[in-house]
Write an enzyme that holds these catalytic residues in place. Structure first.
Site, mmCIF file in Angstrom:
data_model
loop_
_atom_site.group_PDB
_atom_site.id
_atom_site.type_symbol
_atom_site.label_atom_id
_atom_site.label_comp_id
_atom_site.label_asym_id
_atom_site.label_seq_id
_atom_site.Cartn_x
_atom_site.Cartn_y
_atom_site.Cartn_z
ATOM 1 N N SER A 13 1.052 -7.679 -1.111
ATOM 2 C CA SER A 13 1.899 -7.588 0.128
ATOM 3 C C SER A 13 2.324 -9.220 0.722
ATOM 4 O O SER A 13 3.207 -9.159 1.336
ATOM 5 C CB SER A 13 1.268 -7.132 1.258
ATOM 6 O OG SER A 13 -0.053 -6.230 0.691
ATOM 7 N N HIS A 47 4.449 -1.481 -2.006
ATOM 8 C CA HIS A 47 5.562 -2.240 -2.150
ATOM 9 C C HIS A 47 6.576 -2.040 -3.339
ATOM 10 O O HIS A 47 7.561 -2.705 -3.325
ATOM 11 C CB HIS A 47 5.155 -3.693 -1.939
ATOM 12 C CG HIS A 47 4.442 -4.051 -0.869
ATOM 13 N ND1 HIS A 47 4.950 -3.916 0.591
ATOM 14 C CD2 HIS A 47 2.888 -4.240 -0.508
ATOM 15 C CE1 HIS A 47 4.164 -4.151 1.584
ATOM 16 N NE2 HIS A 47 3.066 -4.301 1.045
ATOM 17 N N LYS A 51 7.434 2.673 3.322
ATOM 18 C CA LYS A 51 8.201 1.369 3.132
ATOM 19 C C LYS A 51 9.295 1.936 2.524
ATOM 20 O O LYS A 51 10.334 2.132 3.153
ATOM 21 C CB LYS A 51 7.079 0.634 2.356
ATOM 22 C CG LYS A 51 6.045 0.101 3.346
ATOM 23 C CD LYS A 51 4.764 -0.935 2.609
ATOM 24 C CE LYS A 51 3.876 -0.979 3.793
ATOM 25 N NZ LYS A 51 2.704 -1.382 3.287
HETATM 26 C C1 LIG Z 1 1.336 -0.711 3.937
HETATM 27 C C2 LIG Z 1 0.251 -0.770 2.765
HETATM 28 C C3 LIG Z 1 -0.753 0.206 2.850
HETATM 29 C C4 LIG Z 1 -0.953 1.408 3.916
HETATM 30 O O1 LIG Z 1 0.240 2.110 4.137
HETATM 31 P P1 LIG Z 1 0.594 2.774 5.519
HETATM 32 O O2 LIG Z 1 1.619 3.870 4.884
HETATM 33 O O3 LIG Z 1 1.344 1.811 6.053
HETATM 34 O O4 LIG Z 1 -0.903 2.952 6.058
HETATM 35 C C5 LIG Z 1 -1.473 0.515 1.662
HETATM 36 N N1 LIG Z 1 -1.545 -0.457 0.687
HETATM 37 C C6 LIG Z 1 -0.500 -1.574 0.753
HETATM 38 C C7 LIG Z 1 -0.570 -2.475 -0.529
HETATM 39 C C8 LIG Z 1 0.416 -1.654 1.770
HETATM 40 O O5 LIG Z 1 1.211 -2.764 1.752
#
Ligand SMILES: *Cc1c(COP(=O)(O)O)cnc(C)c1O
Length: 389
Positions: free
Chosen positions: A181, A209, A239
C-alpha cells in the site's frame, strides 16, 4: 475531574504532541477525479478508486437496480437469511476472475483478512507476515493468538531464516500483500511460493491494490501463473472495483470451511443489495476491460520516470501507487501543501504508518486521468522541485 475526562485529555494530548492526531478532511466527493477541498477544485491522487469506476453511470445503475430488486438492507447475516441472488452471482464472478473454484464475500477487506487469518491460525500456529503488510492482517494475527513472525520486507533470506527457526511447528501460514500500500512495490510471489512449498506452509495473498489492475485485472498471482500454488486469494471490492466489501477465493472445501470458522463472516450482517449490485458490475467491467490495468501501469511507469528525472525518490514502486519519499515529517507536509496550492491533492504519509525517516507523499494514479490532468500534475511537481531546490 472524572477518570474519563482525565483519560480523554491525556489521550488527545499524547496523540497531538506525537504528531499523530487525525481529522476527517472537508472533501466533496472523495472518490472523484476532481474533488472540492475546502471549497477549491483539485485533482485527486489520494483515492483508491484506481479505475474511476465508482462514479460511472453503469455502476450507479447497478446499485439502484439492487435496491429496486431487494431493498436497502440484507436484513441478517448470510448464514441466516441475509443472502440473495446477486450475492451468488458476485461470488461466481469473483471466483472466475481469480481462477478459483469458489469465493466468499465479507463485509469489508478488513473483515476478510481478520476472518481468514483467525479461521486458519490459532494458538499453536505460527503466521509469517511481511513487515509492511496491511494493518488488517496484523489485527487478524493478533486476534488469532498465533505466534506472529514478521519478516523484513520482501527479504527472502530473512524469511528462510525465520522458517528454519520454526521448522518444528506443524501449523504454519504465510500471508503477504501482493502490491504494498505505501511503496507500490510487489511481493516476490514466485520465491514465496517456493519457500512455502519447501516448508509445507499454507499461503494467502492480499490483492487489495492489484485486483482490477495487475494481471489483466486478475491480480499478481494470476499474472505469474501461481493461482494454484497459493491457497487463498483475498481482495477488496472497495478499491479498483469501485464498490465495497472484501472477498476470499480458494478451493470449494476451503471456502466451505471459512463459512463455518470466519467469525467476521458468521457474526456480521450481509452487505446490502446496492453494494453487491455495484460490486458485480465492477467485476464484470474489469472482465470486459482486461487492458485498462495495463494502461494505468504504463502511465504510472512514465510518470515515475518523469519524477525521477526531477530528482524525486520514488522508492521501489512498480505500480499505480507511487511514493515520493521526502523523509522529514514537516517537509513532507509542506510539500503536500505546495502541491495543493498547484491544484493537486496527494496524501502525506508519516510514522507510524511508515517507518521513521521515510515520510512521503503517496500518489495513487488513476485510469480516468486525461492528458490535461497529467499535464497539470507534472507542472505541480516541476514547481515543487523548484521550490525545494
Ligand atoms: C484497503 C486494504 C484492505 C482493507 O480493505 P477494505 O475493503 O478497505 O476494508 C486490506 N488489505 C490491503 C492491502 C488494503 O490496502
Amino acid at each position: 475531574m472524572s477518570f474519563f475526562d482525565e483519560w480523554l485529555v491525556a489521550k488527545r494530548n499524547s496523540l497531538k504532541t506525537g504528531g499523530r492526531w487525525r481529522e476527517i478532511p472537508d472533501i466533496d466527493h472523495g472518490a472523484d477525479l476532481i474533488v472540492s477541498l475546502n471549497g477549491r477544485q483539485v485533482i485527486n491522487l489520494a483515492s483508491n478508486n484506481y479505475l474511476g469506476l465508482a462514479g460511472q453511470e453503469a455502476m450507479k445503475e447497478a446499485a439502484m437496480q439492487g435496491v429496486m430488486a431487494y431493498g436497502t438492507s440484507s436484513g441478517a447475516s448470510r448464514l441466516v437469511t441475509g443472502t440473495f441472488g446477486l450475492y451468488n452471482q458476485l461470488e461466481s464472478a469473483l471466483a472466475e476472475l481469480k481462477k478459483q473454484e469458489a469465493c466468499l464475500v465479507f463485509g469489508s477487506g478488513y473483515a476478510a483478512n481478520v476472518g481468514l487469518v483467525t479461521a486458519l491460525a490459532g494458538r499453536g500456529s505460527v503466521v509469517f507476515s511481511d513487515r509492511l503488510n496491511h494493518a488488517s492482517i496484523v489485527d487478524g494475527i493478533v486476534l488469532s493468538r498465533a505466534r506472529h513472525v514478521r519478516y523484513r520486507h520482501n527479504d527472502m533470506d530473512h524469511l528462510a531464516y525465520c522458517l528454519k527457526k520454526n521448522r518444528d511447528i506443524r501449523e504454519k501460514f504465510l500471508i503477504t500483500d501482493s502490491v504494498f500500500s505505501m511503496d507500490g512495490d510487489r511481493a516476490d510471489l514466485g520465491a514465496l511460493v517456493a519457500l512455502c512449498r519447501e516448508h509445507d506452509v499454507i499461503m494467502a495473498v492480499d490483492e487489495a491494490h492489484a485486483t482490477g489492475i495487475v494481471g489483466q485485472g486478475r491480480g499478481l498471482a494470476c499474472e505469474l501463473g501461481l493461482e494454484r500454488e497459493i491457497h487463498l486469494h483475498m481482495g477488496t471490492l472497495s478499491k479498483g472495483l469501485g464498490s465495497y466489501g472484501g472477498f476470499v477465493c480458494a478451493r470449494q472445501e476451503v471456502v466451505d470451511l471459512l463459512k463455518n470458522l470466519a467469525r467476521s463472516f458468521v457474526f456480521s450482517t450481509a452487505l446490502p443489495p446496492s453494494v453487491i449490485g455495484a460490486g458485480l458490475c465492477g467485476v464484470r467491467w474489469v472482465q470486459d476491460h482486461p487492458q485498462e490495468g495495463d494502461r494505468l501501469l504504463e502511465l504510472a511507469a512514465r510518470f515515475r520516470g518523469f519524477l525521477a528525472s526531477l530528482g524525486f525518490d520514488v522508492g521501489p514502486s512498480t505500480t499505480q501507487i507511487i511514493p515520493v519519499i521526502i523523509r522529514d515529517n514537516a517537509k513532507t507536509l509542506w510539500a503536500r501543501d505546495h502541491l495543493l496550492a498547484s491544484g493537486v491533492l496527494v496524501a502525506a504519509i508519516r510514522p507510524p504508518t511508515v517507518p521513521q525517516g521515510t515520510s512521503r507523499l503517496r500518489l495513487a494514479l488513476r485510469a480516468d486521468m486525461l492528458p490535461e490532468h497529467l499535464a497539470k500534475v507534472r507542472t505541480a511537481f516541476v514547481r515543487l522541485q523548484e521550490a525545494m531546490a
